[in-house]
Scaffold this motif. Sequence first.
Motif, mmCIF file in Angstrom:
data_model
loop_
_atom_site.group_PDB
_atom_site.id
_atom_site.type_symbol
_atom_site.label_atom_id
_atom_site.label_comp_id
_atom_site.label_asym_id
_atom_site.label_seq_id
_atom_site.Cartn_x
_atom_site.Cartn_y
_atom_site.Cartn_z
ATOM 1 N N THR A 155 52.537 31.757 37.238
ATOM 2 C CA THR A 155 51.467 31.826 36.230
ATOM 3 C C THR A 155 50.673 33.120 36.388
ATOM 4 O O THR A 155 50.232 33.708 35.400
ATOM 5 C CB THR A 155 50.534 30.605 36.311
ATOM 6 O OG1 THR A 155 49.884 30.558 37.584
ATOM 7 C CG2 THR A 155 51.313 29.320 36.072
ATOM 8 N N TRP A 156 50.506 33.577 37.621
ATOM 9 C CA TRP A 156 49.821 34.851 37.872
ATOM 10 C C TRP A 156 50.638 36.013 37.309
ATOM 11 O O TRP A 156 50.108 36.878 36.594
ATOM 12 C CB TRP A 156 49.605 35.020 39.377
ATOM 13 C CG TRP A 156 49.136 36.362 39.831
ATOM 14 C CD1 TRP A 156 49.893 37.353 40.374
ATOM 15 C CD2 TRP A 156 47.784 36.866 39.798
ATOM 16 N NE1 TRP A 156 49.114 38.441 40.701
ATOM 17 C CE2 TRP A 156 47.814 38.166 40.357
ATOM 18 C CE3 TRP A 156 46.569 36.342 39.374
ATOM 19 C CZ2 TRP A 156 46.668 38.961 40.484
ATOM 20 C CZ3 TRP A 156 45.420 37.130 39.508
ATOM 21 C CH2 TRP A 156 45.477 38.423 40.051
ATOM 22 N N SER A 159 51.016 35.836 33.339
ATOM 23 C CA SER A 159 49.752 36.068 32.630
ATOM 24 C C SER A 159 49.339 37.531 32.658
ATOM 25 O O SER A 159 48.467 37.939 31.887
ATOM 26 C CB SER A 159 48.635 35.210 33.242
ATOM 27 O OG SER A 159 48.316 35.644 34.552
ATOM 28 N N LEU A 286 44.563 29.797 32.082
ATOM 29 C CA LEU A 286 43.655 29.798 33.227
ATOM 30 C C LEU A 286 43.968 30.961 34.167
ATOM 31 O O LEU A 286 43.064 31.598 34.711
ATOM 32 C CB LEU A 286 43.753 28.471 33.980
ATOM 33 C CG LEU A 286 43.171 27.244 33.279
ATOM 34 C CD1 LEU A 286 43.533 25.973 34.043
ATOM 35 C CD2 LEU A 286 41.644 27.360 33.147
ATOM 36 N N ALA A 287 45.249 31.244 34.344
ATOM 37 C CA ALA A 287 45.650 32.350 35.224
ATOM 38 C C ALA A 287 45.180 33.684 34.681
ATOM 39 O O ALA A 287 44.835 34.592 35.452
ATOM 40 C CB ALA A 287 47.173 32.351 35.391
ATOM 41 N N SER A 290 41.956 34.347 36.035
ATOM 42 C CA SER A 290 41.844 34.224 37.489
ATOM 43 C C SER A 290 41.774 35.595 38.148
ATOM 44 O O SER A 290 42.247 36.591 37.607
ATOM 45 C CB SER A 290 43.029 33.431 38.054
ATOM 46 O OG SER A 290 43.027 32.112 37.549
ATOM 47 N N LYS A 291 41.214 35.619 39.361
ATOM 48 C CA LYS A 291 40.988 36.880 40.053
ATOM 49 C C LYS A 291 42.008 37.177 41.144
ATOM 50 O O LYS A 291 42.021 38.278 41.699
ATOM 51 C CB LYS A 291 39.581 36.895 40.649
ATOM 52 C CG LYS A 291 38.478 36.851 39.592
ATOM 53 C CD LYS A 291 37.101 36.882 40.236
ATOM 54 C CE LYS A 291 36.015 36.844 39.173
ATOM 55 N NZ LYS A 291 34.645 36.856 39.781
ATOM 56 N N SER A 292 42.842 36.192 41.475
ATOM 57 C CA SER A 292 43.787 36.426 42.567
ATOM 58 C C SER A 292 45.019 35.551 42.433
ATOM 59 O O SER A 292 44.989 34.493 41.809
ATOM 60 C CB SER A 292 43.115 36.146 43.911
ATOM 61 O OG SER A 292 42.883 34.761 44.074
ATOM 62 N N GLU A 295 44.362 32.119 44.026
ATOM 63 C CA GLU A 295 43.692 31.163 43.132
ATOM 64 C C GLU A 295 44.726 30.451 42.261
ATOM 65 O O GLU A 295 44.662 29.232 42.071
ATOM 66 C CB GLU A 295 42.665 31.898 42.268
ATOM 67 C CG GLU A 295 41.892 31.002 41.313
ATOM 68 C CD GLU A 295 40.925 31.772 40.438
ATOM 69 O OE1 GLU A 295 40.506 31.229 39.399
ATOM 70 O OE2 GLU A 295 40.582 32.930 40.795
ATOM 71 N N CYS A 296 45.677 31.210 41.744
ATOM 72 C CA CYS A 296 46.716 30.616 40.890
ATOM 73 C C CYS A 296 47.639 29.701 41.694
ATOM 74 O O CYS A 296 48.004 28.620 41.231
ATOM 75 C CB CYS A 296 47.528 31.716 40.210
ATOM 76 S SG CYS A 296 46.597 32.633 38.966
ATOM 77 N N SER A 298 46.927 28.013 44.362
ATOM 78 C CA SER A 298 46.199 26.782 44.685
ATOM 79 C C SER A 298 46.193 25.838 43.495
ATOM 80 O O SER A 298 46.380 24.619 43.637
ATOM 81 C CB SER A 298 44.765 27.114 45.107
ATOM 82 O OG SER A 298 44.751 27.848 46.314
ATOM 83 N N ARG A 299 46.008 26.380 42.312
ATOM 84 C CA ARG A 299 46.011 25.564 41.086
ATOM 85 C C ARG A 299 47.420 25.024 40.825
ATOM 86 O O ARG A 299 47.597 23.862 40.448
ATOM 87 C CB ARG A 299 45.529 26.405 39.909
ATOM 88 C CG ARG A 299 45.346 25.619 38.611
ATOM 89 C CD ARG A 299 44.978 26.538 37.462
ATOM 90 N NE ARG A 299 43.726 27.238 37.701
ATOM 91 C CZ ARG A 299 43.606 28.564 37.799
ATOM 92 N NH1 ARG A 299 44.668 29.349 37.659
ATOM 93 N NH2 ARG A 299 42.439 29.117 38.003
#
Length: 356
Positions: A155-156, A159, A286-287, A290-292, A295-296, A298-299
């Motif tokens: 997702t990171w 995105s 959401l990704a 996101s800043k990192s 974070e992605c 973990s989600r």
Amino acid sequence: MSSDVATEAGELIVAREGAAGVIRLNRPKALNALTLEMTREIATALDAFEADPKVALIILEGAGERGLCAGGDIRGLYESAKAKGDLGKIFWREEYIVNARIAQFPKPYVAYMDGFVMGGGVGLAGHASHRIVTEKTRMAMPEVGLGFFPDVGGTWLLSRAPGELGTYFGLTGLTANGADALAAHMADVLIDTVNWPALREALTKLSAGTDATALMTTLKKFAAPEQTGPVTAQRAQINRAFAHDSVEEIVAALEQDGSDFALAAFKAMSDKSPRGLKVTLKLLRLARASKSLEECLSREYLAALEVFDSADFVEGVRAAIIDKDRNPKWQPPDLKGVTPEIVARYLAPRDVALTF
């Protein structure tokens, strides 16, 4: 092939060749599908190579002629999910931590993404500091066809593709060739496979302390002429249709477009898990904010645990890999039945967390 340090030729081969710490996935008959044991061995190899002053860089590659890695060991996860086991909880936790470790690795990490690179293979290669694709590369995140979503930091990565290219690849599960992967910022250099042996040898001769910029200069000496991939050529249509924040609107836009390309994308989405599509789009959006990567990841881990408990994952694997009837019975069977409450379950807090 000279090797200063090497493991036995098991499912993962770890060796030092000159200045390079080599990690070779070695399950060619299974298209190098990644297991929990291989993931643990990769983590151990990264620790050893980081500590070894003779290792200037990492080379990730796959055994055989078909590709780097077809993804995770889906059969094992399927059997565990059917038995209400905990392999998913363990495997994804350790896999995602390795994905983050690769992104943070202090030495250059070169991923050779020849042939098929899917799912977990993207997790091992897509976060590398230097990502090489070829004319044979076939990269995909096809998880929506299994009632899942693009994980392993997918997702990171998706995105952050220009425009809506990432949304397109995530929702259709379709394949990017080398040029498309480059355009989607999923790769850094495109080479012809005939040039890989010479490039690989050059990498093993680099000196310790070679920085990322100097390494990229070396890679680009072997780069193929610039080219436009077939998906990238349709970027204007993709940006129009996939810019919406609901799957229903995207589907309607594709139908309204009516071109061969749009209808092919619509067809690719039409047999995917409705809940997989909606969860994927939500996670991609959401990704984007996101800043990192962490974070992605973990989600994604929270969402993956919900996937493992859902009927769609078992059914998707059954239809695609076990029985191969290509006729999954999704629950719910259509987009309308996938309510906001269902999607919210994939984002709900749990009493588990990843530690990076």
